[in-house]
Design a protein around this motif. Structure first.
Motif, PDB file in Angstrom:
ATOM      1  N   MET A 325       0.825  -1.199   0.000  1.00  8.37           N
ATOM      2  CA  MET A 325       0.000   0.000   0.000  1.00  8.37           C
ATOM      3  C   MET A 325       0.866   1.257   0.000  1.00  8.37           C
ATOM      4  O   MET A 325       0.586   2.212  -0.715  1.00  8.37           O
ATOM      5  N   GLN A 326       1.935   1.229   0.765  1.00  5.92           N
ATOM      6  CA  GLN A 326       2.816   2.396   0.786  1.00  5.92           C
ATOM      7  C   GLN A 326       3.490   2.593  -0.572  1.00  5.92           C
ATOM      8  O   GLN A 326       3.622   3.725  -1.048  1.00  5.92           O
ATOM      9  N   ASN A 327       3.891   1.499  -1.205  1.00  9.74           N
ATOM     10  CA  ASN A 327       4.444   1.601  -2.564  1.00  9.74           C
ATOM     11  C   ASN A 327       3.444   2.273  -3.501  1.00  9.74           C
ATOM     12  O   ASN A 327       3.800   3.135  -4.307  1.00  9.74           O
ATOM     13  N   PHE A 328       2.207   1.843  -3.389  1.00 12.36           N
ATOM     14  CA  PHE A 328       1.157   2.417  -4.233  1.00 12.36           C
ATOM     15  C   PHE A 328       1.010   3.908  -3.980  1.00 12.36           C
ATOM     16  O   PHE A 328       1.008   4.719  -4.906  1.00 12.36           O
ATOM     17  N   LEU A 329       0.885   4.273  -2.707  1.00 14.07           N
ATOM     18  CA  LEU A 329       0.681   5.680  -2.368  1.00 14.07           C
ATOM     19  C   LEU A 329       1.867   6.538  -2.816  1.00 14.07           C
ATOM     20  O   LEU A 329       1.695   7.640  -3.333  1.00 14.07           O
ATOM     21  N   GLU A 330       3.070   6.018  -2.637  1.00 17.18           N
ATOM     22  CA  GLU A 330       4.248   6.788  -3.028  1.00 17.18           C
ATOM     23  C   GLU A 330       4.327   6.945  -4.539  1.00 17.18           C
ATOM     24  O   GLU A 330       4.605   8.036  -5.035  1.00 17.18           O
TER      25      GLU A 330
END
Length: 434
Positions: A325-330
RNA sequence: GCGGGUGUAGCUCAGUUGGUUAGAGCGCCUGGUUGUGGUCUAGGAGGCCGUGGGUUCGAGACCCAUCACUCGCCCCA
């Protein structure tokens, strides 16, 4: 030989700025799921090893869990997933819980594996489950919840797609239409799961090899490929189009679309690795060509609670990992600039630590988060510390301020400085915070 | 379990076909006197060049091994 400062392989240190990003994600997740009435639960990080062995098979458990024998000779494992635990909890109180039961949790999970992008040894995973409803309404809600989380994090609909399939439908194809036995259909299922990772010609060859010459003459392999080509339920082979699983999927998609979720599609290649899924399965995919991968998913697993020897409880749920999810948001630039929790940094000018205590207490009592620099250094050094911490305001307190009963409050981003009483200072800082 | 890549200062990295005391930028510390930061300026600290062998008159550069990190594959919670 000196001690290493590195965190354990595949695990992360969360320095405050890292933790802030994680806290932000969890906050948005909680906000979204609680809006649907889900309640948070938790459980021990250690479970008996057999809890996982019963479900996943001994071999996987030995290779992929952190497990050990405790001092009481019990074989235990650090939880690699939450689903068995929550199934255990529901089974234990099966008769006294209120259904439909909506639960969520954000546990940290451990798996013994070689780390790679988006896949570490320790990660946190939001688990959302809806127990006690066997109809498609439950499947619809759980996907709405998944979508709501994405929306709460400000994702646009063109950034992700929700891909939907049904194990029951696949089973109908394998067993009823293609008349494959259990082993054959299992192998074929796994092949579909790997379809996008291999060369298409290679995939076709492997799939063809699953059918005997006479079956090919009867066109069974063609039916199989026609199934995989379908992008809507209506494009499915004749024999499947009107089975129960197909009409259920069609209804789920229709209602989701009418509730505003336009990026939901039927995808017959969605399988999910797990054997315990019994019906609907779904995956949320990142549409970014740089990162076109499955971010998270879930589905219906009606059999797990029943493993504990009680009446089965129909269940649908999903898990969402913090790393992906953090990869996506970044990558989509959706992570906002995050500030520390401290509202202001008090710079003490001169030897006034003791005399400043009452006014500092007042600021805190008024609701401000105040960090005090008690180092005794010159003001410029203290300001540098405030900047490094990323704190918005500095409040100067020296002999002059104490004598006049005022504070000097300075906004570090603009350099603007005001000399005000306590109440006014509090409202300046609070105005910024909100 | 299999394969690729990378290890030089706290961080990001240079380091010429092997050749003197190993460099830069950023960061850090101390100054540029009085109660105000990001700029400027003068100085300073900090590296057994991942580790162990080998080749050589000479190795940060080459060879072998090993460890760590990293990206894929297998597998997938």
């Amino acid at each position: 030989m000196s001690l290493s400062t590195q965190p354990y392989k595949g695990a992360r240190d969360f320095y405050p700025e890292d933790k802030r990003a994680q806290k932000y994600m969890f906050k948005m997740m909680r906000k979204a799921v609680e809006r649907f009435g889900y309640e948070e639960y938790d459980a021990p990080i250690i479970e008996p090893l057999e809890l996982y062995a019963a479900k996943s098979g001994q071999e996987i458990v030995d290779e992929q869990t952190y497990n050990f024998v405790d001092r009481g000779k019990r074989h235990v494992a650090i939880r690699p997933e939450m689903t068995p635990t929550v199934s255990r909890m529901v089974a234990a109180k099966r008769q006294e819980l209120a259904y439909p039961l909506r639960w969520y949790s954000i546990p940290n999970l451990w798996r013994y594996e070689r780390p790679q992008r988006g896949r570490l040894r320790e990660h946190w995973q939001l688990n959302v489950d809806l127990f006690g409803v066997s109809g498609v309404a439950a499947d619809i809600e759980i996907i709405q919840v998944a979508d709501a989380i994405m929306q709460t994090m400000n994702a646009k609909r063109d950034m992700y797609t929700i891909r939907l399939n049904s194990r029951k439908l696949v089973n109908e194809l394998m067993v009823t239409v293609l008349t494959l036995d259990k082993t054959e259909s299992y192998t074929l299922t796994k092949l579909i799961d790997r379809m996008h990772k291999m060369d298409y010609a290679e995939f076709v060859a492997s799939a063809d090899a699953m059918f005997s010459p006479s079956e090919r003459d009867a066109g069974k392999n063609d039916v199989f490929f026609a199934f995989l080509k379908a992008t809507t339920i209506d494009e499915l082979p004749e024999a499947l189009r009107s089975c129960q699983a197909a009409t259920d999927l069609k209804e789920i998609i229709r209602i989701l679309e009418s509730s505003g979720i336009s990026n939901v599609v039927f995808d017959p290649s969605i399988m999910r690795g797990f054997d315990y899924y019994t019906d609907t399965v779904f995956e949320v995919m990142d549409t970014d060509p740089e990162n076109n991968r499955s971010m998270f998913g879930g589905g219906r697993y009606d059999g797990l609670v029943g493993l504990f020897g009680v009446e089965p409880v129909p269940t649908v749920g999903f898990g969402m990992g913090d790393v992906t999810m953090q990869n996506f948001l970044e990558s989509h630039k959706l992570l906002p600039a995050l500030k520390p929790e401290s509202d202001a940094y008090v710079v003490l000018v001169g030897d006034v630590f003791e005399q400043a205590q009452p006014v500092i207490a007042k600021l805190r009592k008024a609701g401000l988060n105040i960090a005090v620099d008690m180092s005794g250094r010159k003001p410029d050094k203290q300001i540098k510390s405030a900047l490094k911490h990323g704190i918005q305001y500095v409040i100067f307190i020296g002999e002059n301020e104490l004598k006049d009963e005022v504070l000097v409050v300075k906004d570090l981003s603009t350099g603007h400085e005001e000399r005000r009483g306590v109440d006014r200072t509090v409202s300046i800082v609070k105005d910024y915070r909100t």
